[in-house]
Design an enzyme around this catalytic site. Structure first.
Site, PDB file in Angstrom:
ATOM      1  N   LYS A 279       0.846  -1.194   0.000  1.00 18.44           N
ATOM      2  CA  LYS A 279       0.000   0.000   0.000  1.00 18.44           C
ATOM      3  C   LYS A 279       0.883   1.247   0.000  1.00 18.44           C
ATOM      4  CE  LYS A 279      -4.093  -1.813   2.354  1.00 18.44           C
ATOM      5  NZ  LYS A 279      -4.977  -1.695   3.555  1.00 18.44           N
ATOM      6  N   GLU A 365     -19.283  -9.031   8.537  1.00 21.07           N
ATOM      7  CA  GLU A 365     -20.405  -8.419   9.246  1.00 21.07           C
ATOM      8  C   GLU A 365     -21.353  -9.457   9.835  1.00 21.07           C
ATOM      9  OE1 GLU A 365     -18.913  -5.566   6.119  1.00 21.07           O
ATOM     10  OE2 GLU A 365     -19.525  -7.675   6.124  1.00 21.07           O
ATOM     11  N   ARG A 393     -25.494  -5.919   5.333  1.00 21.93           N
ATOM     12  CA  ARG A 393     -24.943  -7.220   4.959  1.00 21.93           C
ATOM     13  C   ARG A 393     -25.210  -8.292   6.019  1.00 21.93           C
ATOM     14  NH1 ARG A 393     -19.219  -6.910   2.253  1.00 21.93           N
ATOM     15  NH2 ARG A 393     -20.319  -7.924   0.561  1.00 21.93           N
TER      16      ARG A 393
END
Length: 615
Positions: A279, A365, A393
């Site tokens: 990243k 989730e 979700r």
């Protein structure tokens, strides 16, 4: 800035005309362009810098858009947008009527699948691959998924299904949470070419055909191959799913990526390529702090993000984070849970102060909610910090595992209502509607920061499921008392006494409603609770006014206003009611305040709509 090579690329067709030795230069220019562009507009930076070489390699090797390229989440697709004819549009990235922050099918034929939430890419790509097979089309389908998104259950459901379907699918795992040392990188580069090459794959198939007549020898040969590969690569898991695993390889090395992808494009069946990226690659500040540079506002690309040193307005997220730490010191039963949103949900300090009671479960989730249910069964007091759009979700778990059993799980629902630049996939437009219909669940929405803290305490002490829903950003500036005050459940209050018209405001619409009430000489009520809604207050207002106006930052269908209408009907009241809320359409990206004004949820919009209703 000058981008002599990038300026010649208006589509992947132009890219594929370049000599391969020019691609490293193109990568440098594209990375520099992204840094400069995002510094001017804001957006996601670290993840996009990490996929520059992968993006170039994919469009160079595959015949996009005929070959389908499906990105997971979409945080890493700015380079993809630049290379597919949207370079000029990046100047209005995530602004109203500008380029979206995520892939959208309506924006470009190269955006084959609209995304924003994680872990959908393999499922969608598998559907496309099966469709191509059934239609007799030779196209290739590639899914690019990150290591974070790979932790979600849907990704593994898709892998499990893909491994038993005869379709040409390539899954690329973009692993940016680890690094490759040079010796291992060189070895893996060699192994990737070897294992993805047609010669070895042809030999493998021939061997399987010969040995298939002797099952014991075939099994022995497979075990020997797995043992050999297992000494070098962590691919056994994906091989068990039915994929041919390649990697890990350096995702920033074009000389490794391109020949490996070229080999994989020729292979049949499900293939899995594991690449390792970093990243923020190529921008030292983002490399050093990829979380800080994950989602950024405008900044100076030379000096980086610099704190002004001035304390900004207190946000609702900060109110929650402070309350969580305070309440944890008061009650040892409190357990904090979040699905990969520790920073976004304001739980960083809690995680530092109470590491044993903080659980970031990753992008999971559904698991987060049932995990909380299990804790509640054993007498703990779980607090689930989650964005409105992500709670969608886990709707089945909310109903079946928590509400049905009336378990005391508390929900701190951030980003309720309009969130702005992230657009339709992230607007918290539906939570009041999908929460209000669930039995046993208490739903409340604070009008300001002080009320938010009081509601959090109230929800924590309710012996059953309870939700506090608050928006992105700062409130009107009402400093909360550092106490644990509670509110009477299901009770609102009149904040301004007027005549003829009563405005019933839910949540942070109160400030605009009060301003409109002054102009309209209307009564204004702070309703506080969506469920149970204050029936007695509604009855009183209906008996003393000619018309009721409900205002909410939620879908007008099935939300707080619908609860007011239901209350009137149940009590036999005939008073006129008009509802103001979000329209029956998906709201796209733009400036948060500007969008609220355009949707009629500022004071001027409320006045305009009330006057229209009164005619």
């Amino acid at each position: 800035m000058s981008y002599p090579l990038l300026d010649t690329i208006n589509s992947p067709t132009d890219l594929r005309l370049l000599p391969r030795e020019s691609l490293a230069t193109l990568a440098e220019e594209l990375r520099t362009f992204l840094i400069d562009s995002v510094a001017r507009t804001g957006g996601h930076l670290s993840s996009n810098l990490g996929t520059v070489e992968l993006t170039i390699a994919l469009h160079y090797v595959f015949d996009t858009p005929d070959d389908r390229l499906v990105w997971d989440v979409g945080h890493q697709t700015y380079g993809h947008k630049v290379l597919t004819g949207r370079r000029d549009g990046m100047a209005r990235l995530r602004m109203k009527d500008g380029v979206g922050g995520f892939p959208r099918r309506t924006e470009s034929e190269y955006d084959t699948f609209g995304v924003g939430h994680s872990s959908t890419s393999i499922s969608a790509a598998l559907g496309m691959a099966v469709a191509a097979r059934d239609k007799g089309e030779e196209r290739r389908v590639v899914a690019v998924i990150g290591d974070g998104a790979m932790s979600a259950g849907q990704a593994f459901e898709a892998l499990n299904n893909a491994g038993v379907i005869d379709a040409n699918l390539l899954v690329i795992l973009n692993d940016n949470d680890m690094s490759i040392s040079r010796p291992v990188g060189a070895l893996n580069k060699y192994l990737a070419r070897l294992l993805s090459g047609r010669t070895l794959n042809a030999a493998r198939k021939a061997g399987e055909k010969v040995l298939s007549k002797t099952p014991q020898l075939l099994e022995l040969a497979k075990r020997a191959e797995e043992h050999f590969k297992g000494m070098f690569v962590p691919g056994t898991l994906f091989e068990e799913f039915g994929f041919k695993y390649i990697g890990p390889i350096d995702g920033h090395d074009l000389d490794s990526l391109i020949p490996t992808l070229q080999n994989l494009r020729q292979l049949e069946g499900p293939q899995f390529l594991h690449i390792v990226t970093r990243k923020g690659q190529g921008y030292k500040l983002a490399e050093a702090d990829p979380i800080l540079y994950h989602g950024v506002s405008k900044f100076d690309s030379t000096n980086g993000i610099v704190s002004s040193g001035k304390a900004g307005k207190l946000t609702y997220t900060q109110v929650f984070g402070d309350w969580l730490c305070d309440m944890a010191r008061e009650d040892s039963r409190l357990i904090g849970i979040t699905p990969a949103m520790t920073e976004g949900s304001g739980m960083v300090r809690f995680a530092e102060e109470f590491p044993q009671r903080h659980h970031d479960v990753g992008i999971a989730e559904q698991h987060a909610l049932t995990f909380a249910a299990g804790l509640a069964c054993e007498g703990m007091k779980p607090v689930v910090a989650i964005y409105s759009t992500f709670l969608q979700r886990a709707y089945d778990q909310l109903i079946h595992d928590i509400a049905l059993q009336n378990l005391p799980v508390m929900f701190a629902i951030d980003r309720g209502g309009i969130v702005g630049a992230d657009g339709a996939t992230h607007q918290g437009a539906f939570d009041l509607s999908y929460l209000a219909c669930i039995p046993n669940l208490v739903v409340m929405a604070p009008a300001d920061e002080a009320e938010c803290r009081a509601m959090l305490t109230t929800a924590f002490h309710i012996d059953g499921p309870a939700a506090v829903r608050y928006p992105r950003g700062a409130g009107p500036g009402v400093s909360p008392r550092l106490t644990f005050d509670t509110l009477p459940v299901g009770k609102g209050e009149v904040r301004r006494q007027g005549q003829r018209i009563a405005i019933l405001a839910f949540g942070t619409t109160l400030a605009a409603a009060l301003e409109a009430g002054e102009r309209l000489e209307a009564t204004v009520a702070n309703m506080r609770f969506v469920k149970p809604v204050d029936d007695l207050l509604i009855k009183h207002l209906a008996e003393t006014h000619d018309m009721l106006i409900s205002v909410e930052e939620n879908s007008i269908i099935g939300g707080a206003g619908a609860e007011v209408a239901r209350s009137l009907e149940t009590q036999g009241m005939k008073t006129r009611i008009h509802r103001i809320g979000l329209p029956d359409r998906f709201v796209e990206h733009g400036d948060q305040m500007q969008m609220l004004a355009e949707l009629g949820l500022d004071a001027a919009g409320i006045i305009r709509q009330v006057q229209a209703f009164s005619c």
